[in-house]
Design an enzyme around this catalytic site. Structure first.
Site, PDB file in Angstrom:
ATOM      1  N   LYS A 146      32.251  39.888  42.260  1.00  0.00           N
ATOM      2  CA  LYS A 146      32.438  39.579  40.841  1.00  0.00           C
ATOM      3  C   LYS A 146      31.890  40.251  39.545  1.00  0.00           C
ATOM      4  CE  LYS A 146      36.000  36.543  43.004  1.00  0.00           C
ATOM      5  NZ  LYS A 146      37.251  37.218  42.683  1.00  0.00           N
ATOM      6  N   ASN A 182      43.717  39.122  42.204  1.00  0.00           N
ATOM      7  CA  ASN A 182      44.193  37.839  42.303  1.00  0.00           C
ATOM      8  C   ASN A 182      43.176  37.417  43.998  1.00  0.00           C
ATOM      9  OD1 ASN A 182      44.102  34.781  41.754  1.00  0.00           O
ATOM     10  ND2 ASN A 182      45.695  35.214  43.452  1.00  0.00           N
ATOM     11  N   TYR A 192      30.276  37.287  47.812  1.00  0.00           N
ATOM     12  CA  TYR A 192      31.006  37.333  46.338  1.00  0.00           C
ATOM     13  C   TYR A 192      30.819  37.221  45.136  1.00  0.00           C
ATOM     14  CZ  TYR A 192      34.787  34.020  43.985  1.00  0.00           C
ATOM     15  OH  TYR A 192      35.319  32.852  43.617  1.00  0.00           O
ATOM     16  N   ILE A 235      46.218  29.116  42.590  1.00  0.00           N
ATOM     17  CA  ILE A 235      46.255  30.049  41.524  1.00  0.00           C
ATOM     18  C   ILE A 235      47.223  31.539  41.399  1.00  0.00           C
ATOM     19  CG2 ILE A 235      44.716  31.874  40.395  1.00  0.00           C
ATOM     20  CD1 ILE A 235      42.306  29.601  41.125  1.00  0.00           C
ATOM     21  N   ASP A 248      47.565  42.792  53.543  1.00  0.00           N
ATOM     22  CA  ASP A 248      45.555  43.069  53.693  1.00  0.00           C
ATOM     23  C   ASP A 248      45.577  44.396  51.926  1.00  0.00           C
ATOM     24  OD1 ASP A 248      43.194  42.887  53.478  1.00  0.00           O
ATOM     25  OD2 ASP A 248      42.958  43.035  56.244  1.00  0.00           O
ATOM     26  N   ARG A 268      43.952  51.935  41.565  1.00  0.00           N
ATOM     27  CA  ARG A 268      44.193  53.607  42.118  1.00  0.00           C
ATOM     28  C   ARG A 268      46.012  53.355  42.587  1.00  0.00           C
ATOM     29  NH1 ARG A 268      40.968  57.353  41.624  1.00  0.00           N
ATOM     30  NH2 ARG A 268      42.557  59.029  41.624  1.00  0.00           N
TER      31      ARG A 268
HETATM   32  N1  NAD Z   1      39.315  28.048  42.969  1.00  0.00           N
HETATM   33  C1  NAD Z   1      38.226  28.345  42.245  1.00  0.00           C
HETATM   34  O1  NAD Z   1      37.756  27.270  41.670  1.00  0.00           O
HETATM   35  C2  NAD Z   1      38.276  29.790  41.698  1.00  0.00           C
HETATM   36  C3  NAD Z   1      36.974  29.667  41.021  1.00  0.00           C
HETATM   37  C4  NAD Z   1      36.619  31.144  39.945  1.00  0.00           C
HETATM   38  C5  NAD Z   1      37.488  32.524  40.709  1.00  0.00           C
HETATM   39  N2  NAD Z   1      37.903  31.537  41.793  1.00  0.00           N
HETATM   40  C6  NAD Z   1      39.023  32.938  42.184  1.00  0.00           C
HETATM   41  O2  NAD Z   1      40.775  33.231  42.081  1.00  0.00           O
HETATM   42  C7  NAD Z   1      41.259  33.912  42.654  1.00  0.00           C
HETATM   43  C8  NAD Z   1      42.081  33.123  44.098  1.00  0.00           C
HETATM   44  O3  NAD Z   1      41.054  31.773  44.397  1.00  0.00           O
HETATM   45  P1  NAD Z   1      41.984  30.445  45.572  1.00  0.00           P
HETATM   46  O4  NAD Z   1      41.335  29.093  44.596  1.00  0.00           O
HETATM   47  O5  NAD Z   1      42.862  30.120  44.343  1.00  0.00           O
HETATM   48  O6  NAD Z   1      41.932  31.032  46.507  1.00  0.00           O
HETATM   49  P2  NAD Z   1      42.931  30.652  47.729  1.00  0.00           P
HETATM   50  O7  NAD Z   1      41.516  30.785  49.042  1.00  0.00           O
HETATM   51  O8  NAD Z   1      43.587  29.504  47.559  1.00  0.00           O
HETATM   52  O9  NAD Z   1      43.936  32.162  47.619  1.00  0.00           O
HETATM   53  C9  NAD Z   1      43.235  33.070  47.995  1.00  0.00           C
HETATM   54  C10 NAD Z   1      44.307  33.904  48.971  1.00  0.00           C
HETATM   55  O10 NAD Z   1      44.023  35.141  48.904  1.00  0.00           O
HETATM   56  C11 NAD Z   1      44.484  35.405  50.473  1.00  0.00           C
HETATM   57  N3  NAD Z   1      43.422  36.736  50.481  1.00  0.00           N
HETATM   58  C12 NAD Z   1      42.741  36.441  51.302  1.00  0.00           C
HETATM   59  N4  NAD Z   1      42.153  37.673  52.342  1.00  0.00           N
HETATM   60  C13 NAD Z   1      42.817  38.973  51.606  1.00  0.00           C
HETATM   61  C14 NAD Z   1      43.221  40.266  51.798  1.00  0.00           C
HETATM   62  N5  NAD Z   1      42.819  40.856  52.798  1.00  0.00           N
HETATM   63  N6  NAD Z   1      44.893  40.624  51.246  1.00  0.00           N
HETATM   64  C15 NAD Z   1      45.442  40.000  51.147  1.00  0.00           C
HETATM   65  N7  NAD Z   1      45.271  38.336  50.520  1.00  0.00           N
HETATM   66  C16 NAD Z   1      44.603  38.142  50.979  1.00  0.00           C
HETATM   67  C17 NAD Z   1      44.489  34.228  51.111  1.00  0.00           C
HETATM   68  O11 NAD Z   1      45.624  34.426  52.049  1.00  0.00           O
HETATM   69  C18 NAD Z   1      45.065  33.611  50.178  1.00  0.00           C
HETATM   70  O12 NAD Z   1      46.852  33.174  49.984  1.00  0.00           O
HETATM   71  C19 NAD Z   1      40.048  34.625  44.143  1.00  0.00           C
HETATM   72  O13 NAD Z   1      39.996  35.313  43.311  1.00  0.00           O
HETATM   73  C20 NAD Z   1      38.826  33.493  43.454  1.00  0.00           C
HETATM   74  O14 NAD Z   1      37.764  34.371  43.746  1.00  0.00           O
HETATM   75  C21 NAD Z   1      38.866  31.053  41.987  1.00  0.00           C
END
Ligand code: NAD
Length: 258
Positions: A152, A85, A148, A15, A59, A118
């Site tokens: 959220k 994100n 989680y 995403i 991080d 911030r």
């Molecule tokens: N995939 C879904 O079904 C879904 C549904 C609702 C919401 N979301 C939200 O969308 C967003 C992206 O989700 P996704 O499915 O692409 O997840 P993903 O796991 O594919 O990607 C998440 C990314 O965040 C990075 N990350 C994790 N911890 C981190 C940290 N401490 N510092 C910096 N980066 C960090 C990871 O390395 C990864 O690249 C998230 O906030 C998730 O909650 C996803």
């Protein structure tokens, strides 16, 4: 005029990468911080256009690293859009949730968004920019992953807090709330049940799940001048899930029209 910068955290994920690509269309530079430095280098390189997409190992739960991220963004230009994100869910039920998991999920899914905001709020004031928080349908309804989800829900409230307190500086804050999106975050569940996306699909009024580009298009809209009067809202990108379920409507109404 300095370059306009978008920051997309967690941009190595599916995403995040789609959002980075979309914001690259109307920002000079997209800074892509991610915990996985190698993966985000690959993601930035894969988007082409050298110089526009800038990978950063970071991080975002670590306040010192977040300050370094803000300093890097200031070298590149002025932040006009911050997309919080990065996110992840660790335990599926309250029964499985340890105090450590509760704290880690809150640190990543809620507190980090506060830290990132911030850290760049000065630049956002300068640009009269906007914040877009990637929440989830889990923030408003119960679908599992409690720590989680509670984080959220907090992120949705943080969105309103920023909108109300910082509106006087011209800063807008909005959330996008995706339903199921097929990404690497689903790998474990897809390995446990090869039909998980088919099973999920039947609950969605549109009978499909959203794609990373669906989420990115909503972010692109909220970040753009088209949304200049929109602040403090949550835009669901959930194929109708949170509107209701046709199967339940059929049972409750005993109508075959659903
Ligand atoms: N995939 C879904 O079904 C879904 C549904 C609702 C919401 N979301 C939200 O969308 C967003 C992206 O989700 P996704 O499915 O692409 O997840 P993903 O796991 O594919 O990607 C998440 C990314 O965040 C990075 N990350 C994790 N911890 C981190 C940290 N401490 N510092 C910096 N980066 C960090 C990871 O390395 C990864 O690249 C998230 O906030 C998730 O909650 C996803």
């Amino acid at each position: 005029m300095t370059s306009s910068v978008a920051i997309v955290t967690g941009a190595a994920g599916d995403i995040g990468r789609a959002i980075a690509r979309r914001l690259g269309e109307d920002h000079d530079i997209v800074l892509m911080p991610d915990l996985d430095g190698e993966a985000v280098e690959r993601a930035a390189a894969g988007l082409g256009n050298p110089g526009k997409f800038v990978a950063l190992a970071c991080d975002i739960t670590d306040v010192t690293r977040v300050s370094a991220m803000a300093a890097r963004s200031a070298e590149l230009g002025t932040v006009r859009t911050l997309v919080n994100n990065a996110g992840a869910a660790r335990a599926v039920s309250l029964h499985d949730t340890t105090p450590e998991i509760w704290r880690m999920d809150n640190a990543l899914n809620l507190e980090a968004a506060f830290l990132c905001f911030r850290a760049v709020e000065g630049a956002l004031k300068q640009s009269q920019g906007s914040v877009i928080n990637i929440a989830s349908v889990n923030g408003t309804n119960v679908f599992g992953h409690p720590a989680y989800s509670a984080a959220k829900a907090g992120l949705l409230h943080l969105t309103k807090l920023i909108a109300v307190e910082y509106g006087k500086y011209g800063i807008r804050a909005n959330a996008v709330s995706p339903g199921t999106v097929r990404t690497q975050a689903w790998e474990v569940r897809a390995a446990a049940n090869a039909n998980v996306f088919e099973d999920a699909r039947r609950w969605y009024p549109l009978q499909r799940i959203a794609s990373p580009d669906d989420v990115a298009n909503a972010v692109g809209f909220l970040a753009s001048p088209l949304a200049s009067a929109i602040s403090g809202v949550c835009l669901p990108v959930d194929c109708g899930l949170t509107a209701g379920q046709a199967e339940l409507a059929r049972t409750f109404s005993q109508s075959e029209n659903y």
